[in-house]
Design a protein around this motif. Structure first.
Motif, PDB file in Angstrom:
ATOM      1  N   ARG A  67       8.281  35.275  56.451  1.00  0.00           N
ATOM      2  CA  ARG A  67       8.087  34.312  55.287  1.00  0.00           C
ATOM      3  C   ARG A  67       9.751  34.498  54.624  1.00  0.00           C
ATOM      4  O   ARG A  67      10.488  35.306  54.905  1.00  0.00           O
ATOM      5  N   PRO A  68      10.066  33.330  53.743  1.00  0.00           N
ATOM      6  CA  PRO A  68      11.104  33.317  53.317  1.00  0.00           C
ATOM      7  C   PRO A  68      11.435  34.316  52.196  1.00  0.00           C
ATOM      8  O   PRO A  68      10.556  35.032  51.748  1.00  0.00           O
ATOM      9  N   HIS A  69      12.924  34.508  52.156  1.00  0.00           N
ATOM     10  CA  HIS A  69      13.413  35.446  50.866  1.00  0.00           C
ATOM     11  C   HIS A  69      13.173  35.072  49.581  1.00  0.00           C
ATOM     12  O   HIS A  69      13.556  34.082  49.058  1.00  0.00           O
ATOM     13  N   GLU A  70      12.544  35.819  48.918  1.00  0.00           N
ATOM     14  CA  GLU A  70      11.963  35.471  47.473  1.00  0.00           C
ATOM     15  C   GLU A  70      13.170  35.295  46.424  1.00  0.00           C
ATOM     16  O   GLU A  70      12.874  34.750  45.604  1.00  0.00           O
ATOM     17  N   GLY A  71      14.426  35.947  46.856  1.00  0.00           N
ATOM     18  CA  GLY A  71      15.666  35.769  45.905  1.00  0.00           C
ATOM     19  C   GLY A  71      16.066  34.228  45.693  1.00  0.00           C
ATOM     20  O   GLY A  71      16.528  34.076  44.734  1.00  0.00           O
ATOM     21  N   PHE A  72      15.602  33.460  46.563  1.00  0.00           N
ATOM     22  CA  PHE A  72      15.736  31.957  46.381  1.00  0.00           C
ATOM     23  C   PHE A  72      14.739  31.391  45.631  1.00  0.00           C
ATOM     24  O   PHE A  72      14.773  30.081  45.487  1.00  0.00           O
ATOM     25  N   PHE A  73      13.799  31.821  45.194  1.00  0.00           N
ATOM     26  CA  PHE A  73      12.633  31.623  44.150  1.00  0.00           C
ATOM     27  C   PHE A  73      13.104  31.505  42.790  1.00  0.00           C
ATOM     28  O   PHE A  73      13.326  32.630  42.409  1.00  0.00           O
ATOM     29  N   GLU A  74      12.722  30.493  41.959  1.00  0.00           N
ATOM     30  CA  GLU A  74      13.017  30.509  40.577  1.00  0.00           C
ATOM     31  C   GLU A  74      11.580  30.157  39.812  1.00  0.00           C
ATOM     32  O   GLU A  74      11.059  28.908  40.227  1.00  0.00           O
ATOM     33  N   THR A  75      10.808  30.740  39.100  1.00  0.00           N
ATOM     34  CA  THR A  75       9.740  30.277  38.588  1.00  0.00           C
ATOM     35  C   THR A  75       9.703  29.146  37.617  1.00  0.00           C
ATOM     36  O   THR A  75       8.873  28.294  37.710  1.00  0.00           O
ATOM     37  N   ASP A  76      10.854  29.245  36.968  1.00  0.00           N
ATOM     38  CA  ASP A  76      11.219  28.076  36.193  1.00  0.00           C
ATOM     39  C   ASP A  76      11.412  26.522  36.809  1.00  0.00           C
ATOM     40  O   ASP A  76      11.261  25.578  36.183  1.00  0.00           O
ATOM     41  N   SER A  77      11.792  26.631  37.965  1.00  0.00           N
ATOM     42  CA  SER A  77      11.897  25.403  38.843  1.00  0.00           C
ATOM     43  C   SER A  77      10.710  24.640  39.357  1.00  0.00           C
ATOM     44  O   SER A  77      10.801  23.414  39.397  1.00  0.00           O
TER      45      SER A  77
END
Length: 430
Positions: A44-54
Motif C-alpha cells: 500500500r502507498p505511504h500515508e505521509g502523502f495523504f492529506e484529509t483536507d484534500s
C-alpha cells in the motif's frame, strides 16, 4: 438454537474452500496480531502523502468543473448524488491523463471506470472466457487477485514463466493441442507484484507479436508503472498496441489513494454481433457491470476527477515526490541487504535477492521454507513481517522466497527491519 440452519461448506462454491482466498485476509489479520512489528508485507502507498483536507478540495474542484461546463446546480447535484452512467463520469478526464502520462490516445468511450482494478479483472475475465475449454494464461509468479478472480468464475489458469514470450507461444500451442482454448494472457509489465521485475522493451514487442500470432488478448495491469526511476523509459504494452489486442487495467489506488476504490479499464476492441452490428468491448463490459456494482460511486469519481484536474491531468508530475520516496526506500533496502549479507555469507547461507529498478517489491531467496508459520515466528521473535511467495505461484513453487515491500515504511524502519530480518534468516538457516 438446536434447529439453527447450518450450511455445509461442501455445498457452497468450491472457491470458498480454496486457501488462495484466505491469502489477503490472513496478511491483514497477522498485521493486527503483531501491531508493533515492522511490516514489509503491505503493498500500500505511504500515508505521509495523504492529506484529509484534500478530499474536500478535490471534490470542489470537480464540482466547479461541472459548473464551468454549463451544468446547472440541479444537474451538478444529480451528477453527485444519483446513480450515474455505468461506464462512469470521468472517462474523458482519465483519457486526457493517459495522453499526458503514457502517450496513449484513448477514446473516452473505451473507458470503463471500475470499483478498483479488481472489478475490472472480474469483468474482463467473465466476458472473455465463455466456456469450460477457455483458459487464462498468467505470468508466474502472479498477483493473487487475478488468480482468485478466475477461481471465483471457475476459469482455469495456466502459468507461463514471467517475461518469456517463447514459453507463451509453446504453452498456447500445447493447450490448443489438448482441445482447450487459450484466451488471454494476464501480465504486469512494470514492477510486477510480487516479483518487482519489469519487462525490457524488446520483450514487450516480442510478447505482442507472439500474442497476435497465437490469437491471444493481453490483459495489461499497470498499477506501479508511475513509480519508475526514469519515467517513460519503457512504454506500456497498450502504447505499443497497434492491433487493439491489449485490454488495459489501471488503478488510482497507488497514485492517488486506495480508499477511493477507483480503477478503470480500456477496452477498445470491436465486438461484432451475429447481425453484423458492432460495439466496443467496453460497452459489453458495462453490461456486466450493470449487474454487479451497477455503477462506480460518483463521490469517489468526483474526488479523483478533481485531483486530475488540479494537477493538469499529469499524475506523473503529481507523484514525483512519492516516486522519489519509494526509489530512496528501495535503495535503502538493497544497500542494507548487501551490508548484512555480503557475498561470502550469501554463498554460505544460500541467500539472494533481485534488484528491481523501481516500484514497491523485492524478492528475497532464503535456505528455509518461507511459509506463514515462518513469517509468524519472525513476527513474534524478531518483530518483522513479510509476505510468503508460495501463494503467488499457481502451480506450486516459491517455497524458499519471500516478498519485501518498501512502500509503507520509512528509511530508518527499513534499516532496522533488515537488521532484524537478517538475524531471523541466520537463525533459521542454522
Amino acid at each position: 438454537m438446536s434447529d439453527r440452519l447450518t450450511l455445509p461448506l461442501a455445498d457452497l462454491h468450491g472457491s470458498l474452500a480454496d486457501p488462495l482466498l484466505d491469502a489477503m485476509t490472513f496478511l491483514n489479520e497477522v498485521t493486527e496480531r503483531y501491531p508493533d512489528a515492522l511490516s514489509f508485507a503491505p503493498g500500500r502507498p505511504h500515508e505521509g502523502f495523504f492529506e484529509t483536507d484534500s478530499v474536500a478540495e478535490y471534490l470542489e474542484v470537480y464540482l466547479d468543473h461541472l459548473r464551468e461546463r454549463g451544468l446547472t446546480e440541479a444537474q451538478v447535484r444529480t451528477a453527485l448524488f444519483q446513480y450515474g452512467p455505468t461506464k462512469g463520469i470521468i472517462g474523458d478526464l482519465i483519457a486526457r491523463t493517459l495522453a499526458n502520462d503514457e502517450g496513449l490516445t484513448v477514446d473516452p468511450a473505451s473507458v470503463v471506470v471500475t470499483v478498483g482494478a479488481q472489478e475490472g479483472m472480474l469483468l474482463v475475465l467473465r466476458a472473455l472466457c465463455a466456456g469450460p475449454q477457455d483458459v487464462l494464461l498468467v505470468s508466474s509468479p502472479c498477483y493473487v487477485g487475478v488468480t482468485g478472480a478466475a477461481r471465483l468464475l471457475d476459469i482455469a489458469t495456466v502459468p507461463v514463466p514471467e517475461g518469456d514470450p517463447a514459453a507463451l507461444a509453446a504453452t498456447a500451442r500445447r493447450l490448443r493441442a489438448e482441445g482447450r482454448r487459450p484466451r488471454a494472457l494476464y501480465v504486469v509489465p512494470d514492477f510486477a507484484n510480487p516479483s518487482g521485475t519489469s519487462m525490457p522493451v524488446e520483450a514487450r514487442a516480442e510478447l505482442l507479436e507472439v500474442a497476435a500470432a497465437e490469437g491471444l488478448l493481453v490483459i495489461e495491469d499497470n498499477p506501479y508503472g508511475f513509480f519508475a526511476r526514469e519515467p517513460g523509459e519503457r512504454p506500456t504494452l497498450k502504447a505499443l498496441d497497434h492491433r487493439q489486442q491489449v485490454v488495459y487495467l489501471g488503478s488510482f489506488a497507488k497514485t492517488c489513494f486506495p480508499g477511493a476504490r477507483l480503477g478503470y479499464l480500456i477496452a477498445d476492441q470491436v465486438v461484432r454481433a451475429p447481425d453484423g452490428s458492432t460495439t466496443l468491448l467496453a460497452d459489453q463490459l458495462a453490461k456486466l457491470k450493470s449487474m454487479t456494482t451497477v455503477n462506480t460511486p460518483a463521490l469517489s469519481q468526483a474526488v479523483i476527477g478533481g485531483l486530475l484536474i488540479a494537477h493538469d491531468f499529469r499524475l506523473r508530475e503529481a507523484n514525483a515526490p512519492a516516486t522519489a520516496y519509494y526509489a530512496a526506500n528501495l535503495t535503502t533496502l538493497l544497500t542494507e541487504l548487501e551490508r548484512h549479507f555480503p557475498a561470502a555469507e550469501r554463498e554460505r547461507l544460500g541467500v539472494g535477492w533481485n534488484e528491481p529498478e523501481g516500484g514497491y517489491f523485492t524478492v528475497l531467496t532464503v535456505p528455509f521454507t518461507a511459509d506463514t508459520a515462518a513469517m509468524e515466528r519472525c513476527a513474534a521473535k524478531y518483530g518483522v513481517l513479510w509476505t510468503p511467495m508460495a501463494d503467488f505461484y499457481p502451480d506450486g513453487g516459491g517455497e524458499h522466497r519471500l516478498r519485501l515491500s518498501i512502500s509503507a515504511l520509512t528509511a530508518d524502519q527499513i534499516t532496522d527491519g533488515v537488521a532484524r530480518l537478517a538475524d531471523f534468516v541466520r537463525a533459521e538457516a542454522g
